[in-house]
Design an enzyme around this catalytic site. Structure first.
Site, PDB file in Angstrom:
ATOM      1  N   ARG A   1     -88.584  -1.577   8.430  1.00 34.78           N
ATOM      2  CA  ARG A   1     -88.489  -1.969   9.840  1.00 34.78           C
ATOM      3  C   ARG A   1     -87.752  -0.948  10.694  1.00 34.78           C
ATOM      4  NH1 ARG A   1     -88.000  -6.756   7.017  1.00 34.78           N
ATOM      5  NH2 ARG A   1     -85.731  -6.698   7.129  1.00 34.78           N
TER       6      ARG A   1
ATOM      7  N   GLU B   1     -75.960  -8.602  -2.095  1.00 38.03           N
ATOM      8  CA  GLU B   1     -75.203  -9.829  -2.382  1.00 38.03           C
ATOM      9  C   GLU B   1     -75.293 -10.152  -3.880  1.00 38.03           C
ATOM     10  OE1 GLU B   1     -76.475 -13.006   0.084  1.00 38.03           O
ATOM     11  OE2 GLU B   1     -74.922 -14.364  -0.657  1.00 38.03           O
TER      12      GLU B   1
HETATM   13  P1  AMP Z   1     -77.094  -4.644   5.303  1.00 38.78           P
HETATM   14  O1  AMP Z   1     -77.257  -3.594   4.266  1.00 38.78           O
HETATM   15  O2  AMP Z   1     -76.400  -5.880   4.804  1.00 38.78           O
HETATM   16  O3  AMP Z   1     -76.453  -4.106   6.566  1.00 38.78           O
HETATM   17  O4  AMP Z   1     -78.542  -5.142   5.680  1.00 38.78           O
HETATM   18  C1  AMP Z   1     -79.359  -4.383   6.501  1.00 38.78           C
HETATM   19  C2  AMP Z   1     -80.778  -4.348   6.045  1.00 38.78           C
HETATM   20  O5  AMP Z   1     -81.242  -5.634   5.674  1.00 38.78           O
HETATM   21  C3  AMP Z   1     -81.667  -3.865   7.170  1.00 38.78           C
HETATM   22  O6  AMP Z   1     -82.609  -2.943   6.646  1.00 38.78           O
HETATM   23  C4  AMP Z   1     -82.314  -5.113   7.719  1.00 38.78           C
HETATM   24  O7  AMP Z   1     -83.692  -4.894   7.940  1.00 38.78           O
HETATM   25  C5  AMP Z   1     -82.112  -6.177   6.648  1.00 38.78           C
HETATM   26  N1  AMP Z   1     -81.459  -7.401   7.172  1.00 38.78           N
HETATM   27  C6  AMP Z   1     -80.232  -7.854   6.833  1.00 38.78           C
HETATM   28  N2  AMP Z   1     -79.964  -9.022   7.412  1.00 38.78           N
HETATM   29  C7  AMP Z   1     -81.037  -9.332   8.170  1.00 38.78           C
HETATM   30  C8  AMP Z   1     -81.386 -10.431   9.025  1.00 38.78           C
HETATM   31  N3  AMP Z   1     -80.563 -11.454   9.230  1.00 38.78           N
HETATM   32  N4  AMP Z   1     -82.585 -10.395   9.638  1.00 38.78           N
HETATM   33  C9  AMP Z   1     -83.434  -9.351   9.436  1.00 38.78           C
HETATM   34  N5  AMP Z   1     -83.189  -8.316   8.643  1.00 38.78           N
HETATM   35  C10 AMP Z   1     -82.000  -8.287   8.003  1.00 38.78           C
END
Ligand code: AMP
Length: 175
Positions: A63, A100
């Site tokens: 995305r 997680e």
């Molecule tokens: P993080 O590594 O936890 O910052 O998660 C970021 C990645 O996970 C990004 O590539 C986002 O596309 C996806 N992501 C995490 N949480 C969400 C959410 N609530 N809605 C959509 N995409 C998410």
């Protein structure tokens, strides 16, 4: 008249319990369907880059590719994709990061970044920051200088900004 950020928020669809229970998924496909929304979002991301020199845009599968490519074209600089393992055909650098439950790996082409390149990192959502942190590590391992990490939106309660410190962060929307 609504402020641009409020207008932009109206293009994001919250999907409860996707991909699993308790997660509110921020769906950007409704934003992509609107040329007006895409322009507001792109303009906002570009407004965070005024007076900053960017040599390359590095964006995260999948995305992150939508606005990453638009940003690269607008800035007239190369676009560099970060992908899941075994998708890129040439020599890669890899970086694992914690999720997680368990861990994941991202890769980018080793010769996509030259020492001293000024890099903009882009993804759609900043949540815990683990994904963007892994990309920062790869870029820096190749000698790239991170000018900014920008996102369509950041989820402040997950403290991704703190995880990415001291790298500068810009998000068009904050929740
Ligand atoms: P993080 O590594 O936890 O910052 O998660 C970021 C990645 O996970 C990004 O590539 C986002 O596309 C996806 N992501 C995490 N949480 C969400 C959410 N609530 N809605 C959509 N995409 C998410």
């Amino acid at each position: 008249m609504k402020k641009p950020v409020e207008t932009l928020k109206s293009y994001i669809t919250d999907v409860a319990d996707f991909p699993k229970k308790g997660i509110i998924f921020k769906d950007i496909t409704s934003l992509l369907e609107s040329p007006k929304g895409v322009k507001i979002c792109l303009d906002s991301l570009l407004s965070g880059l005024t007076n900053k020199q960017i040599d390359k845009v590095v964006a995260v599968e999948a995305r992150g590719f939508f606005f990453g490519m638009l940003l690269a074209q607008s800035l007239k600089v190369p676009f560099v994709p970060v992908r899941k393992p075994r998708k890129l055909p040439r020599k890669v650098v890899s970086q694992s990061f914690d999720l997680e439950y368990g861990s994941d790996v991202l890769e980018m082409h080793q010769n996509a970044i030259k020492p001293g390149d000024k890099i903009l990192i882009h993804d759609d959502v900043l949540a815990t920051g683990g994904t963007a942190e892994a990309v920062c590590k790869m870029v820096e391992s190749l000698g790239g200088q991170i000018v900014q990490c920008n996102f369509i939106m950041k989820l402040d309660f997950l403290e991704g900004v703190q995880k990415l410190a001291p790298h500068p962060i810009y998000a068009a929307i904050s929740y």
